[in-house]
Motif scaffolding. Sequence first.
Motif, PDB file in Angstrom:
ATOM      1  N   THR A 187     -31.680 -74.056 -77.244  1.00 17.08           N
ATOM      2  CA  THR A 187     -32.874 -72.584 -77.223  1.00 17.08           C
ATOM      3  C   THR A 187     -34.270 -73.745 -76.237  1.00 17.08           C
ATOM      4  O   THR A 187     -34.363 -74.630 -76.196  1.00 17.08           O
ATOM      5  CB  THR A 187     -33.169 -72.964 -78.552  1.00 17.08           C
ATOM      6  OG1 THR A 187     -34.105 -74.132 -79.046  1.00 17.08           O
ATOM      7  CG2 THR A 187     -31.887 -72.600 -79.169  1.00 17.08           C
ATOM      8  N   PRO A 188     -35.467 -72.696 -75.975  1.00 16.40           N
ATOM      9  CA  PRO A 188     -36.505 -73.074 -75.502  1.00 16.40           C
ATOM     10  C   PRO A 188     -37.410 -73.583 -76.287  1.00 16.40           C
ATOM     11  O   PRO A 188     -37.445 -75.775 -75.848  1.00 16.40           O
ATOM     12  CB  PRO A 188     -37.406 -71.896 -74.725  1.00 16.40           C
ATOM     13  CG  PRO A 188     -36.647 -70.539 -75.229  1.00 16.40           C
ATOM     14  CD  PRO A 188     -34.943 -71.053 -76.174  1.00 16.40           C
ATOM     15  N   MET A 189     -37.334 -73.907 -77.549  1.00 19.53           N
ATOM     16  CA  MET A 189     -38.179 -74.662 -78.686  1.00 19.53           C
ATOM     17  C   MET A 189     -37.336 -76.128 -78.214  1.00 19.53           C
ATOM     18  O   MET A 189     -37.605 -77.185 -78.527  1.00 19.53           O
ATOM     19  CB  MET A 189     -38.231 -74.680 -79.682  1.00 19.53           C
ATOM     20  CG  MET A 189     -38.877 -75.297 -80.877  1.00 19.53           C
ATOM     21  SD  MET A 189     -39.421 -74.414 -82.405  1.00 19.53           S
ATOM     22  CE  MET A 189     -40.687 -73.659 -81.884  1.00 19.53           C
ATOM     23  N   GLU A 190     -35.986 -76.064 -79.144  1.00 17.90           N
ATOM     24  CA  GLU A 190     -35.282 -77.344 -78.693  1.00 17.90           C
ATOM     25  C   GLU A 190     -35.213 -77.902 -77.082  1.00 17.90           C
ATOM     26  O   GLU A 190     -35.342 -79.346 -77.214  1.00 17.90           O
ATOM     27  CB  GLU A 190     -33.762 -77.156 -78.468  1.00 17.90           C
ATOM     28  CG  GLU A 190     -33.881 -76.372 -80.272  1.00 17.90           C
ATOM     29  CD  GLU A 190     -32.084 -76.470 -80.507  1.00 17.90           C
ATOM     30  OE1 GLU A 190     -31.506 -76.725 -81.646  1.00 17.90           O
ATOM     31  OE2 GLU A 190     -31.500 -75.853 -79.849  1.00 17.90           O
ATOM     32  N   SER A 191     -35.571 -77.545 -76.104  1.00 19.79           N
ATOM     33  CA  SER A 191     -35.360 -77.946 -74.307  1.00 19.79           C
ATOM     34  C   SER A 191     -36.921 -78.335 -74.686  1.00 19.79           C
ATOM     35  O   SER A 191     -36.489 -79.143 -73.612  1.00 19.79           O
ATOM     36  CB  SER A 191     -34.645 -76.749 -73.865  1.00 19.79           C
ATOM     37  OG  SER A 191     -35.774 -76.023 -73.703  1.00 19.79           O
ATOM     38  N   SER A 192     -37.482 -78.233 -75.087  1.00 21.28           N
ATOM     39  CA  SER A 192     -39.061 -79.157 -75.047  1.00 21.28           C
ATOM     40  C   SER A 192     -39.245 -80.340 -75.541  1.00 21.28           C
ATOM     41  O   SER A 192     -40.170 -80.869 -75.271  1.00 21.28           O
ATOM     42  CB  SER A 192     -39.912 -78.233 -75.886  1.00 21.28           C
ATOM     43  OG  SER A 192     -39.802 -78.044 -76.797  1.00 21.28           O
ATOM     44  N   MET A 193     -38.246 -80.465 -76.481  1.00 23.69           N
ATOM     45  CA  MET A 193     -38.232 -81.922 -77.346  1.00 23.69           C
ATOM     46  C   MET A 193     -37.772 -83.172 -76.771  1.00 23.69           C
ATOM     47  O   MET A 193     -36.451 -82.691 -75.675  1.00 23.69           O
ATOM     48  CB  MET A 193     -37.486 -81.461 -78.636  1.00 23.69           C
ATOM     49  CG  MET A 193     -38.214 -80.757 -79.406  1.00 23.69           C
ATOM     50  SD  MET A 193     -39.568 -81.006 -79.880  1.00 23.69           S
ATOM     51  CE  MET A 193     -41.090 -80.486 -79.720  1.00 23.69           C
TER      52      MET A 193
ATOM     53  N   MET B  85     -38.195 -84.404 -83.347  1.00 22.23           N
ATOM     54  CA  MET B  85     -37.573 -82.921 -84.331  1.00 22.23           C
ATOM     55  C   MET B  85     -38.687 -81.833 -83.729  1.00 22.23           C
ATOM     56  O   MET B  85     -39.955 -82.509 -84.022  1.00 22.23           O
ATOM     57  CB  MET B  85     -37.887 -83.713 -85.148  1.00 22.23           C
ATOM     58  CG  MET B  85     -38.966 -84.372 -86.606  1.00 22.23           C
ATOM     59  SD  MET B  85     -38.686 -84.246 -88.342  1.00 22.23           S
ATOM     60  CE  MET B  85     -37.979 -85.846 -87.798  1.00 22.23           C
ATOM     61  N   ASN B  86     -38.599 -80.713 -84.642  1.00 19.38           N
ATOM     62  CA  ASN B  86     -39.261 -79.577 -84.552  1.00 19.38           C
ATOM     63  C   ASN B  86     -39.534 -78.962 -85.751  1.00 19.38           C
ATOM     64  O   ASN B  86     -38.840 -78.776 -86.223  1.00 19.38           O
ATOM     65  CB  ASN B  86     -39.953 -78.970 -82.965  1.00 19.38           C
ATOM     66  CG  ASN B  86     -38.499 -78.526 -82.717  1.00 19.38           C
ATOM     67  OD1 ASN B  86     -37.688 -77.469 -83.605  1.00 19.38           O
ATOM     68  ND2 ASN B  86     -37.115 -79.146 -82.302  1.00 19.38           N
ATOM     69  N   MET B  87     -40.645 -78.271 -85.888  1.00 16.46           N
ATOM     70  CA  MET B  87     -40.414 -76.679 -87.040  1.00 16.46           C
ATOM     71  C   MET B  87     -39.210 -75.882 -86.401  1.00 16.46           C
ATOM     72  O   MET B  87     -38.410 -75.084 -87.836  1.00 16.46           O
ATOM     73  CB  MET B  87     -42.029 -75.984 -86.465  1.00 16.46           C
ATOM     74  CG  MET B  87     -43.077 -76.781 -86.971  1.00 16.46           C
ATOM     75  SD  MET B  87     -42.566 -76.912 -88.934  1.00 16.46           S
ATOM     76  CE  MET B  87     -44.241 -78.827 -89.243  1.00 16.46           C
ATOM     77  N   GLY B  88     -38.501 -75.647 -85.572  1.00 11.12           N
ATOM     78  CA  GLY B  88     -37.639 -75.025 -85.711  1.00 11.12           C
ATOM     79  C   GLY B  88     -35.986 -75.323 -86.597  1.00 11.12           C
ATOM     80  O   GLY B  88     -34.911 -75.476 -86.843  1.00 11.12           O
TER      81      GLY B  88
ATOM     82  N   LEU C  30     -39.613 -90.484 -86.965  1.00  8.81           N
ATOM     83  CA  LEU C  30     -38.433 -90.534 -87.579  1.00  8.81           C
ATOM     84  C   LEU C  30     -37.792 -88.877 -86.248  1.00  8.81           C
ATOM     85  O   LEU C  30     -38.221 -88.705 -86.234  1.00  8.81           O
ATOM     86  CB  LEU C  30     -38.404 -89.712 -88.649  1.00  8.81           C
ATOM     87  CG  LEU C  30     -38.196 -90.741 -89.794  1.00  8.81           C
ATOM     88  CD1 LEU C  30     -38.224 -90.577 -91.097  1.00  8.81           C
ATOM     89  CD2 LEU C  30     -37.015 -91.762 -89.701  1.00  8.81           C
ATOM     90  N   TRP C  31     -36.538 -89.537 -85.639  1.00  9.21           N
ATOM     91  CA  TRP C  31     -36.312 -88.621 -84.984  1.00  9.21           C
ATOM     92  C   TRP C  31     -35.145 -87.354 -85.405  1.00  9.21           C
ATOM     93  O   TRP C  31     -34.383 -88.155 -86.364  1.00  9.21           O
ATOM     94  CB  TRP C  31     -35.134 -88.909 -83.303  1.00  9.21           C
ATOM     95  CG  TRP C  31     -36.765 -90.093 -82.824  1.00  9.21           C
ATOM     96  CD1 TRP C  31     -37.984 -89.564 -82.165  1.00  9.21           C
ATOM     97  CD2 TRP C  31     -37.490 -91.514 -82.166  1.00  9.21           C
ATOM     98  NE1 TRP C  31     -38.380 -90.717 -81.600  1.00  9.21           N
ATOM     99  CE2 TRP C  31     -38.604 -91.277 -81.478  1.00  9.21           C
ATOM    100  CE3 TRP C  31     -35.547 -92.414 -82.267  1.00  9.21           C
ATOM    101  CZ2 TRP C  31     -38.146 -92.627 -80.885  1.00  9.21           C
ATOM    102  CZ3 TRP C  31     -36.044 -93.599 -82.375  1.00  9.21           C
ATOM    103  CH2 TRP C  31     -37.587 -94.139 -81.631  1.00  9.21           C
ATOM    104  N   ALA C  32     -34.426 -86.782 -84.819  1.00  9.99           N
ATOM    105  CA  ALA C  32     -33.650 -85.821 -85.174  1.00  9.99           C
ATOM    106  C   ALA C  32     -32.191 -86.642 -84.924  1.00  9.99           C
ATOM    107  O   ALA C  32     -32.530 -86.597 -83.207  1.00  9.99           O
ATOM    108  CB  ALA C  32     -33.670 -84.513 -85.175  1.00  9.99           C
TER     109      ALA C  32
ATOM    110  N   GLY D  84     -29.360 -85.068 -89.364  1.00 10.47           N
ATOM    111  CA  GLY D  84     -30.234 -86.040 -89.813  1.00 10.47           C
ATOM    112  C   GLY D  84     -31.197 -86.608 -89.183  1.00 10.47           C
ATOM    113  O   GLY D  84     -31.170 -85.635 -88.631  1.00 10.47           O
ATOM    114  N   ASP D  85     -31.525 -87.735 -89.613  1.00  5.14           N
ATOM    115  CA  ASP D  85     -33.116 -88.134 -88.817  1.00  5.14           C
ATOM    116  C   ASP D  85     -32.700 -89.769 -88.844  1.00  5.14           C
ATOM    117  O   ASP D  85     -32.762 -89.955 -89.758  1.00  5.14           O
ATOM    118  CB  ASP D  85     -34.808 -87.852 -89.471  1.00  5.14           C
ATOM    119  CG  ASP D  85     -34.491 -88.256 -91.029  1.00  5.14           C
ATOM    120  OD1 ASP D  85     -33.712 -89.123 -91.639  1.00  5.14           O
ATOM    121  OD2 ASP D  85     -35.627 -87.572 -91.243  1.00  5.14           O
ATOM    122  N   CYS D  86     -33.626 -90.505 -88.115  1.00  2.00           N
ATOM    123  CA  CYS D  86     -33.925 -91.443 -88.014  1.00  2.00           C
ATOM    124  C   CYS D  86     -34.377 -92.404 -86.872  1.00  2.00           C
ATOM    125  O   CYS D  86     -34.619 -91.397 -85.708  1.00  2.00           O
ATOM    126  CB  CYS D  86     -32.170 -91.911 -87.301  1.00  2.00           C
ATOM    127  SG  CYS D  86     -32.512 -93.984 -87.367  1.00  2.00           S
ATOM    128  N   GLY D  87     -35.498 -93.111 -86.648  1.00  2.00           N
ATOM    129  CA  GLY D  87     -36.381 -93.909 -86.550  1.00  2.00           C
ATOM    130  C   GLY D  87     -36.789 -95.183 -86.799  1.00  2.00           C
ATOM    131  O   GLY D  87     -36.450 -95.416 -87.730  1.00  2.00           O
TER     132      GLY D  87
END
Length: 209
Positions: free
Chosen positions: A20-26, A40-43, A88-90, A101-104
């Motif tokens: 998605t546009p939001m995911e692609s900007s990460m 990660m983002n609010m999405g 922490l990253w998605a 999950g998350d890890c970072g």
Amino acid sequence: MFTKEKTLDEKKTVNGIRFTPMESSMKMIVETERLFLREMNMGDFDALYQILADPVIMRHYPYAFDEYKVRDWIKRNMERYCKDGFGLWAVCLKDTGELIGDCGLTLQDIEGEMLPEIGYHIRRDCQRKGYAKEAASAVRDWAFKNTDYPALYSCCKYTNVASIRTAEAIGMQFDREYPDEANGITHVERLGTVLGEPSPSTYERGRIR
């Protein structure tokens, strides 16, 4: 000492998966055999809520997560990306793009000193498949390559055997235990290159060659 990372916006797809546009900007941080780690983002709220609000997964954490705390978790990590260059990253499956999950890397107060810590949470149905070790190993390698920290840490409540085993699986060793208000007793694992310790490059799949 941070290198420019490729963004998902530049890539558009990962293994044929469209974002998605939001995911692609990460920003994409690292890839492994089965996973990729991105900012990660609010999405990501719904996927992270399923993990962080799970009382079984978070039973060793000092407090329970509600909707507010999950949103704050995402917000704080987004702020860390700007301030520290990491957080922490998605953790996402390569095959589907699904967040599991998350890890970072984050700076944590370990007995009064702010130290770089590798943290991880994996969704309950995805546990016992090696994902935590795979993601944490990638973060370990990224941290030693892209930062000047001479050592990395992992800390948790002393009863969190699974987390301790994951830390040891990526080459960490027992550093200390100390009493604190949040955990009762905090257990600390450490991997570094000072005081005659082996170089991180001698570690492969969590074990010394």
